[in-house]
Design a protein around this motif. Structure first.
Motif, short mmCIF file in Angstrom:
data_model
loop_
_atom_site.label_atom_id
_atom_site.label_comp_id
_atom_site.label_asym_id
_atom_site.label_seq_id
_atom_site.Cartn_x
_atom_site.Cartn_y
_atom_site.Cartn_z
N VAL A 24 83.00 49.45 26.03
CA VAL A 24 82.84 48.37 26.99
C VAL A 24 81.66 48.69 27.90
O VAL A 24 81.53 49.82 28.37
CB VAL A 24 84.12 48.21 27.84
N GLN A 25 80.83 47.67 28.15
CA GLN A 25 79.70 47.86 29.08
C GLN A 25 79.79 46.82 30.19
O GLN A 25 80.21 45.68 29.96
CB GLN A 25 78.35 47.79 28.33
N ASP A 26 79.34 47.24 31.38
CA ASP A 26 79.46 46.36 32.54
C ASP A 26 78.11 45.87 33.03
O ASP A 26 77.96 45.47 34.19
CB ASP A 26 80.21 47.07 33.67
N ASP A 28 76.24 43.43 31.47
CA ASP A 28 75.92 42.11 30.94
C ASP A 28 74.81 42.17 29.88
O ASP A 28 74.01 41.25 29.74
CB ASP A 28 75.52 41.14 32.06
N HIS A 29 74.77 43.27 29.14
CA HIS A 29 73.78 43.43 28.09
C HIS A 29 74.16 42.61 26.85
O HIS A 29 75.34 42.56 26.47
CB HIS A 29 73.65 44.90 27.69
N LYS A 71 81.29 39.58 25.09
CA LYS A 71 79.96 40.15 25.32
C LYS A 71 80.04 41.61 25.72
O LYS A 71 79.20 42.43 25.33
CB LYS A 71 79.25 39.34 26.40
N GLU A 72 81.02 41.97 26.51
CA GLU A 72 81.06 43.32 27.05
C GLU A 72 81.71 44.35 26.14
O GLU A 72 81.66 45.53 26.42
CB GLU A 72 81.82 43.31 28.40
N ARG A 73 82.30 43.92 25.05
CA ARG A 73 83.09 44.82 24.22
C ARG A 73 82.60 44.84 22.77
O ARG A 73 82.41 43.80 22.15
CB ARG A 73 84.55 44.39 24.25
N SER A 93 74.14 50.28 24.74
CA SER A 93 73.83 48.88 24.97
C SER A 93 72.46 48.76 25.61
O SER A 93 71.90 49.74 26.12
CB SER A 93 74.87 48.22 25.89
#
Lengths: 113, 112
Positions: A24-26, A28-29, A71-73, A93
């Motif tokens: 998970v990225q936070d 917004d990539h 989008k985040e996962r 990411s």
């Protein structure tokens, strides 16, 4: 601070098990990547995704699949784990349109017995 | 096709001495080059990049890298090594698909 989180740092699985590695990225990539890292081989690209529900094969996709529902996962799936998939798995990411710089998670070390 | 070579698997240097970690590349078109560092049991951290402009690029933790087009090299340097610089270093080049292609890594050990 930008952050890429890999849910499992260490996993031990048995041959034939189905394995899910979550990332998970936070930031917004749009773009997300899965690499595996092995000594002497460096990082090799397994799969990547340029956007939600999109996926592209990298250099070594055999034995793996991915899922990008949000989008985040970005999830990496080993349908039937084998001992040669014992490795360090790194998620990364980046944003679209940048210079290519990747932001990495801490890695998931998978051991398949 | 792109390629990245890190000719040394291992580099040892005494604390306080200058260090160099070597990287050569092959890519079509203008190269986008990167250095990353990995500490034990951690992910990769970005150090610096060359896109265009000055051949000497400055990055994090006092590291710099020199881009040499004629020699197709992008060596990582630091004037004075610290024990805490001991880590695995990866050079990478952006390929035609805009993905990063990594070298095999160089393990740097700084000896106290």
């Amino acid at each position: 601070d930008v952050k890429v989180t890999q849910s499992s740092r260490y996993l031990v699985k048995r041959t034939g098990e189905k394995v899910f590695l979550e990332c998970v990225q936070d930031m917004d990539h749009e773009n997300m990547f899965w690499y595996r890292q092995d000594p002497g081989l460096g990082l090799r690209l397994i799969y990547f995704s340029y956007d939600v529900k999109m996926k592209e094969k990298g250099d070594i996709p055999e034995g793996y699949s991915v899922s990008r529902e949000k989008k985040e996962r970005f999830s990496l799936i080993l349908e039937s784990a084998s001992t040669n998939q014992t490795s360090m798995y790194l998620c990364a990411s980046r944003r679209t349109g940048g210079t290519g710089e990747l932001f990495f998670g801490e890695g998931s070390r998978l051991t398949v017995l | 096709a792109q390629s990245v070579a890190q000719p040394e698997d291992q580099v040892n240097v005494a604390e306080g001495n200058p260090l160099t970690v070597k990287c050569t590349y092959s890519v079509s078109g203008n190269p986008y080059l990167f250095w990353y560092v990995q500490y034990p049991n951690r992910g990769l951290q970005f150090l610096l990049k060359y896109i265009t402009g000055d051949n000497l690029v400055k990055g994090s933790y006092g590291f710099e890298a020199e881009f040499n087009k004629s020699q197709t090299s992008f060596h990582l340097k630091k004037p004075s090594a610290l024990v805490s610089d001991s880590a695995l270093y990866f050079c990478a080049v952006r390929d035609g698909a805009n993905n990063l292609f990594f070298g095999t890594g160089t393990r740097l050990t700084v000896i106290p």
